[in-house]
Design a protein around this motif. Structure first.
Motif, PDB file in Angstrom:
ATOM      1  N   UNK A 222      -2.524  -1.403  -7.710  1.00  0.00           N
ATOM      2  CA  UNK A 222      -1.651  -2.387  -7.069  1.00  0.00           C
ATOM      3  C   UNK A 222      -2.082  -3.804  -7.414  1.00  0.00           C
ATOM      4  N   UNK A 223      -3.375  -3.982  -7.552  1.00  0.00           N
ATOM      5  CA  UNK A 223      -3.907  -5.306  -7.859  1.00  0.00           C
ATOM      6  C   UNK A 223      -3.984  -5.540  -9.368  1.00  0.00           C
ATOM      7  N   UNK A 224      -4.590  -4.596 -10.084  1.00  0.00           N
ATOM      8  CA  UNK A 224      -4.793  -4.840 -11.518  1.00  0.00           C
ATOM      9  C   UNK A 224      -3.494  -4.684 -12.315  1.00  0.00           C
ATOM     10  N   UNK A 225      -2.656  -3.726 -11.932  1.00  0.00           N
ATOM     11  CA  UNK A 225      -1.399  -3.513 -12.671  1.00  0.00           C
ATOM     12  C   UNK A 225      -0.219  -4.223 -12.004  1.00  0.00           C
ATOM     13  N   UNK A 226      -0.214  -4.195 -10.674  1.00  0.00           N
ATOM     14  CA  UNK A 226       0.929  -4.752  -9.948  1.00  0.00           C
ATOM     15  C   UNK A 226       0.816  -6.249  -9.702  1.00  0.00           C
ATOM     16  N   UNK A 227      -0.397  -6.780  -9.830  1.00  0.00           N
ATOM     17  CA  UNK A 227      -0.573  -8.216  -9.623  1.00  0.00           C
ATOM     18  C   UNK A 227      -0.553  -8.630  -8.157  1.00  0.00           C
ATOM     19  N   UNK A 228      -0.735  -7.666  -7.237  1.00  0.00           N
ATOM     20  CA  UNK A 228      -0.725  -7.992  -5.810  1.00  0.00           C
ATOM     21  C   UNK A 228      -2.019  -8.713  -5.411  1.00  0.00           C
ATOM     22  N   UNK A 229      -1.941  -9.492  -4.333  1.00  0.00           N
ATOM     23  CA  UNK A 229      -3.114 -10.201  -3.808  1.00  0.00           C
ATOM     24  C   UNK A 229      -3.815  -9.390  -2.733  1.00  0.00           C
ATOM     25  N   UNK A 230      -3.111  -8.419  -2.201  1.00  0.00           N
ATOM     26  CA  UNK A 230      -3.662  -7.592  -1.130  1.00  0.00           C
ATOM     27  C   UNK A 230      -2.972  -6.236  -1.190  1.00  0.00           C
ATOM     28  N   UNK A 231      -3.664  -5.217  -0.683  1.00  0.00           N
ATOM     29  CA  UNK A 231      -3.053  -3.888  -0.632  1.00  0.00           C
ATOM     30  C   UNK A 231      -3.140  -3.348   0.792  1.00  0.00           C
ATOM     31  N   UNK A 232      -2.060  -2.723   1.209  1.00  0.00           N
ATOM     32  CA  UNK A 232      -1.964  -2.202   2.572  1.00  0.00           C
ATOM     33  C   UNK A 232      -1.792  -0.694   2.503  1.00  0.00           C
ATOM     34  N   UNK A 233      -2.498   0.006   3.373  1.00  0.00           N
ATOM     35  CA  UNK A 233      -2.342   1.456   3.400  1.00  0.00           C
ATOM     36  C   UNK A 233      -2.525   1.960   4.818  1.00  0.00           C
ATOM     37  N   UNK A 234      -1.938   3.086   5.097  1.00  0.00           N
ATOM     38  CA  UNK A 234      -2.022   3.644   6.439  1.00  0.00           C
ATOM     39  C   UNK A 234      -2.664   5.020   6.402  1.00  0.00           C
ATOM     40  N   UNK A 235      -1.913   5.994   5.886  1.00  0.00           N
ATOM     41  CA  UNK A 235      -2.325   7.385   6.090  1.00  0.00           C
ATOM     42  C   UNK A 235      -3.654   7.736   5.434  1.00  0.00           C
ATOM     43  N   UNK A 236      -3.964   7.151   4.267  1.00  0.00           N
ATOM     44  CA  UNK A 236      -5.219   7.584   3.622  1.00  0.00           C
ATOM     45  C   UNK A 236      -6.430   7.235   4.476  1.00  0.00           C
ATOM     46  N   UNK A 237      -6.279   6.211   5.322  1.00  0.00           N
ATOM     47  CA  UNK A 237      -7.393   5.863   6.209  1.00  0.00           C
ATOM     48  C   UNK A 237      -7.297   6.600   7.540  1.00  0.00           C
ATOM     49  N   UNK A 238      -6.082   6.685   8.075  1.00  0.00           N
ATOM     50  CA  UNK A 238      -5.932   7.291   9.400  1.00  0.00           C
ATOM     51  C   UNK A 238      -6.392   8.743   9.425  1.00  0.00           C
ATOM     52  N   UNK A 239      -6.114   9.450   8.347  1.00  0.00           N
ATOM     53  CA  UNK A 239      -6.427  10.879   8.375  1.00  0.00           C
ATOM     54  C   UNK A 239      -7.805  11.171   7.785  1.00  0.00           C
ATOM     55  N   UNK A 240      -8.565  10.091   7.585  1.00  0.00           N
ATOM     56  CA  UNK A 240      -9.965  10.262   7.212  1.00  0.00           C
ATOM     57  C   UNK A 240     -10.190  10.690   5.778  1.00  0.00           C
ATOM     58  N   UNK A 241      -9.139  10.593   4.942  1.00  0.00           N
ATOM     59  CA  UNK A 241      -9.325  10.994   3.546  1.00  0.00           C
ATOM     60  C   UNK A 241     -10.318  10.064   2.856  1.00  0.00           C
ATOM     61  N   UNK A 242     -10.190   8.782   3.161  1.00  0.00           N
ATOM     62  CA  UNK A 242     -11.094   7.793   2.582  1.00  0.00           C
ATOM     63  C   UNK A 242     -11.483   6.798   3.659  1.00  0.00           C
ATOM     64  N   UNK A 243     -12.652   6.175   3.476  1.00  0.00           N
ATOM     65  CA  UNK A 243     -13.048   5.118   4.400  1.00  0.00           C
ATOM     66  C   UNK A 243     -12.743   3.762   3.756  1.00  0.00           C
ATOM     67  N   UNK A 244     -12.743   2.740   4.591  1.00  0.00           N
ATOM     68  CA  UNK A 244     -12.564   1.373   4.096  1.00  0.00           C
ATOM     69  C   UNK A 244     -13.682   1.060   3.084  1.00  0.00           C
ATOM     70  N   UNK A 245     -14.891   1.479   3.406  1.00  0.00           N
ATOM     71  CA  UNK A 245     -16.035   1.220   2.515  1.00  0.00           C
ATOM     72  C   UNK A 245     -15.843   1.847   1.148  1.00  0.00           C
ATOM     73  N   UNK A 246     -15.359   3.079   1.119  1.00  0.00           N
ATOM     74  CA  UNK A 246     -15.115   3.748  -0.175  1.00  0.00           C
ATOM     75  C   UNK A 246     -14.038   3.012  -0.969  1.00  0.00           C
ATOM     76  N   UNK A 247     -13.025   2.558  -0.243  1.00  0.00           N
ATOM     77  CA  UNK A 247     -11.939   1.837  -0.922  1.00  0.00           C
ATOM     78  C   UNK A 247     -12.457   0.533  -1.521  1.00  0.00           C
ATOM     79  N   UNK A 248     -13.267  -0.183  -0.747  1.00  0.00           N
ATOM     80  CA  UNK A 248     -13.829  -1.443  -1.242  1.00  0.00           C
ATOM     81  C   UNK A 248     -14.722  -1.186  -2.465  1.00  0.00           C
TER      82      UNK A 248
END
Lengths: 211, 258
Positions: free
Chosen positions: B220-246
């Motif tokens: 989203x950032x490198x290809x889409x040129x976005x300044x920020x990325x928003x997500x819901x389910x991948x965090x809510x259901x514990x698939x990934x943590x914020x730390x892993x994403x960062x």
């Protein structure tokens, strides 16, 4: 007696976050959001926040008749300026086609200018950016040099005297994001929105002992 | 050293409770917005977005209580969207402690609201949400993206890129761009849409919709040129943590706050 921290309310933006963050880090202090000169005058510490345009900030300070009491705090007690509460301390702002400000710090407030070579640097400067600590200060206690703080602004301060400069950030150009001297500390970023490092800074302010 | 790209978890709130579950190992009450917000804040989220999906008008005020409670304990920027129709609605949310508000359908039905709101409160706190999809075009003609409202059900005939430009000119401080054709699919953002909008405006673009893994956030950032990325389910259901994403974003060469 418990200490009091006055948050100056002159109708420029929501002060709830600042007040809540101060109460969070200084539960024993009384945090008072106030437009009353007497409350600000009697407080042990003063936080001078502000959001919005320079013209409106100055207009409101005058109509609330708070210029003198803010200046008094600036000279006499632990004083923390935040965002517009940093900018209006200066002599003059370029915003709104030029606005005379409080003139407590020599220097002026300038607008960011877009750089065609850096199209990704949008205006306002909004988000988390690194702050380089260019002068030692008790309010930097337990905060890493280069830590991220949350910014939202389109104008930045340029102090005339280098000894005011306590923090710098790179965005379009390198600019002063913190000024400090004696009893004064003022930040362009929002410590109340800057997670743990912001809370640490507010904690340091609430417990700052002037020497 | 540069302005960090932001990672923003989004929580759906219905009548004052977080819905769609937040799966933290030791969370006591997954429906408590304050607890969920604190966890995300402590985990290193750069901002939080609450989407008020309360259907009943009787319960509309519950979002104000949620914002007040969260703002008293979570010290990162907070955006609230959903059901905002007037300057008065915006004032109440900002006074309750929101830093920004998201305007969606109302921006389409009443574009003047964006201008009014921006004049009142400054453009930094006005986020215009744009829900868009790729639409069929004749062979050989350029890709086209259209705005949809009402949760992606109602086509508007508005071109998404032109609309984004118009909203930026009207005083939007940021755009929350949701790839409606990707929402819930877990196959990643609509990158051509994201890139087209990000290149057309000079306000920050938050990409949303379709995130299924950490590579999607990076794209989203490198290809889409976005300044920020928003997500819901991948965090809510514990698939990934914020730390892993960062960590994944950092690994991809993206400047993040860690």
């Amino acid at each position: 007696m418990a200490e009091t921290i006055a948050v100056v309310d002159y109708g420029m933006g929501n002060l709830r976050s600042v007040a809540k963050a101060l109460s969070h880090v200084a539960p024993k202090s009384t945090v008072q959001v106030s437009s009353e000169a007497s409350v600000i005058k009697n407080a042990d510490r003063v936080v001078f926040p502000g959001q919005g345009a320079a013209r409106d900030c100055m207009k409101h300070l005058r109509s609330y008749e708070l210029q003198d009491v803010v200046a008094d705090a600036f000279y006499n007690k632990p004083f923390l300026g935040i965002c517009m509460g940093l900018q209006v301390l200066f002599e003059h702002s370029e915003e709104n086609a030029g606005i005379p400000c409080l003139g407590l710090v020599q220097g002026d407030v300038r607008g960011f200018i877009k750089d065609p070579d850096r199209p990704h640097c949008k205006i306002p400067h909004m988000g988390w950016n690194n702050v380089q600590q260019v002068a030692a200060h008790p309010l930097w206690h337990n905060i890493a040099d280069g830590a991220h703080f949350y910014f939202v602004h389109s104008y930045y301060v340029a102090p005339e005297l280098a000894q005011w400069n306590a923090g710098e950030t790179d965005y379009l150009n390198r600019f002063t994001c913190v000024i400090a001297r004696d009893n004064v500390f003022a930040t362009q970023f929002h410590p109340e929105k800057s997670a743990d490092d912001g809370l640490q800074l507010l904690h340091n302010f609430a417990h700052w002992k002037l020497t | 050293m540069a302005l960090a790209k932001r990672l923003i978890p989004c929580l759906d709130v219905d009548a004052g409770r977080v819905v769609k579950g937040v799966n933290f190992v030791d969370i006591v009450d997954a429906g408590d917005p304050v607890e969920a917000a604190k966890r995300y804040g402590d985990a290193g989220a750069d901002e939080l977005t609450f989407l008020d999906i309360t259907a009943s008008n009787d319960n509309r005020d519950t979002i104000i209580d949620v914002v007040e409670a969260v703002a008293a304990q979570v010290f990162i920027p907070l955006t609230v969207g959903g059901g905002i129709r007037s300057v008065a609605d915006i004032r109440r949310l900002l006074n309750a402690g929101a830093d920004k508000v998201g305007i969606n359908t109302a921006a389409v039905t009443n574009p003047q609201l964006v201008r009014e709101a921006s004049d009142h409160f400054g453009n930094q706190c006005i986020v215009v949400a744009i829900d868009a999809k790729s639409v069929e075009t004749p062979e050989g003609s350029p890709e086209r993206f259209e705005i949809f409202t009402h949760g992606g059900r109602k086509p508007t005939g508005l071109d998404a890129v032109a609309w984004a430009v118009k909203m930026a000119e009207s005083g939007a401080g940021e755009l929350l761009l949701t790839s409606m054709d990707r929402d819930g699919t877990k196959i990643g953002f609509n990158l051509p849409l994201t890139r087209a909008v990000a290149e057309a405006v000079d306000i920050p673009v938050i990409a949303s919709g379709g995130v299924g893994n950490l590579q999607h956030l990076c794209d989203g950032i490198t290809e889409g040129g976005a300044d920020a990325v928003l997500a819901a389910s991948i965090f809510h259901f514990g698939e990934y943590t914020i730390g892993e994403a960062k960590a994944a974003m950092h690994q991809a060469g993206i400047e993040v706050r860690q």
